[in-house]
Design a protein around this motif. Structure first.
Motif, PDB file in Angstrom:
ATOM      1  N   ASN A 284       7.017  -0.900  -5.491  1.00  0.00           N
ATOM      2  CA  ASN A 284       7.294  -0.046  -4.339  1.00  0.00           C
ATOM      3  C   ASN A 284       8.577  -0.440  -3.605  1.00  0.00           C
ATOM      4  O   ASN A 284       8.627  -0.416  -2.380  1.00  0.00           O
ATOM      5  CB  ASN A 284       6.105  -0.022  -3.366  1.00  0.00           C
ATOM      6  CG  ASN A 284       6.241   1.098  -2.353  1.00  0.00           C
ATOM      7  OD1 ASN A 284       6.727   2.184  -2.682  1.00  0.00           O
ATOM      8  ND2 ASN A 284       5.830   0.850  -1.130  1.00  0.00           N
TER       9      ASN A 284
ATOM     10  N   ARG B  74      -1.255   1.703  -4.157  1.00  0.00           N
ATOM     11  CA  ARG B  74      -0.173   1.462  -5.124  1.00  0.00           C
ATOM     12  C   ARG B  74       0.027   2.652  -6.052  1.00  0.00           C
ATOM     13  O   ARG B  74       1.156   3.018  -6.358  1.00  0.00           O
ATOM     14  CB  ARG B  74      -0.445   0.191  -5.920  1.00  0.00           C
ATOM     15  CG  ARG B  74      -0.165  -1.051  -5.108  1.00  0.00           C
ATOM     16  CD  ARG B  74      -0.448  -2.294  -5.913  1.00  0.00           C
ATOM     17  NE  ARG B  74      -0.147  -3.449  -5.124  1.00  0.00           N
ATOM     18  CZ  ARG B  74       0.763  -4.356  -5.457  1.00  0.00           C
ATOM     19  NH1 ARG B  74       1.447  -4.232  -6.578  1.00  0.00           N
ATOM     20  NH2 ARG B  74       0.987  -5.397  -4.696  1.00  0.00           N
TER      21      ARG B  74
ATOM     22  N   MET C  60       1.882   5.396  -4.084  1.00  0.00           N
ATOM     23  CA  MET C  60       3.309   5.086  -3.920  1.00  0.00           C
ATOM     24  C   MET C  60       4.063   5.269  -5.241  1.00  0.00           C
ATOM     25  O   MET C  60       5.168   5.802  -5.266  1.00  0.00           O
ATOM     26  CB  MET C  60       3.481   3.665  -3.378  1.00  0.00           C
ATOM     27  CG  MET C  60       3.062   3.535  -1.925  1.00  0.00           C
ATOM     28  SD  MET C  60       3.324   1.884  -1.252  1.00  0.00           S
ATOM     29  CE  MET C  60       1.882   1.031  -1.848  1.00  0.00           C
TER      30      MET C  60
END
Length: 138
Positions: A12, A55, A58
């Protein structure tokens, strides 16, 4: 003939987004780019779903912003474990492992993070390191 496969470590950051763009741009038509984030965190109750969901969201946002590249499939996944060893294991059968470099330097010397160092030392496939600004890979 088996499809080409590139594994990309995602965390990220702008550096990992640049690594993903590089991998997709350099993948042959019909190949697969595996974007993977390694999650070593757990909630106090041991639940990993919150971290995995965040996660994956993203990573999916990064893939969506990047747009599609003709004939290249991007798979998104989150794994548990230590990032370096998990990426090396996942890339055992890959054509290459691509990682983003954040661009830290000390005294004019580029400083590589522990995940990049581990992958460079242990991966059985070529490792490509892409700078955060998306310039030329090392």
């Amino acid at each position: 003939m088996e499809a080409s496969r590139i594994v990309v470590g995602m965390d990220n950051t702008a550096a990992s987004a640049a690594a993903l763009r590089w991998a997709v741009r350099h993948m042959r038509e019909g190949g697969v780019v595996v974007a993977v984030s390694v999650c070593g965190l757990r909630t106090p109750t041991g639940d990993v779903d919150l971290f995995h969901t965040a996660r994956l969201r993203m990573m999916h946002d990064t893939v969506t912003r990047m747009g599609s590249e003709g004939g290249v499939q991007v798979e998104e996944s989150v794994l548990d474990g230590e990032p370096g060893p998990a990426l090396v294991e996942l890339a055992e059968e890959a054509d290459s492992l691509v990682l983003g470099r954040h661009g830290y330097s000390r005294g004019g010397v580029t400083v590589l993070g522990s995940v990049i160092r581990h992958c460079l030392e242990h991966a059985t496939c070529p490792v490509v390191v892409v700078p955060a600004h998306g310039g030329h890979a090392a």
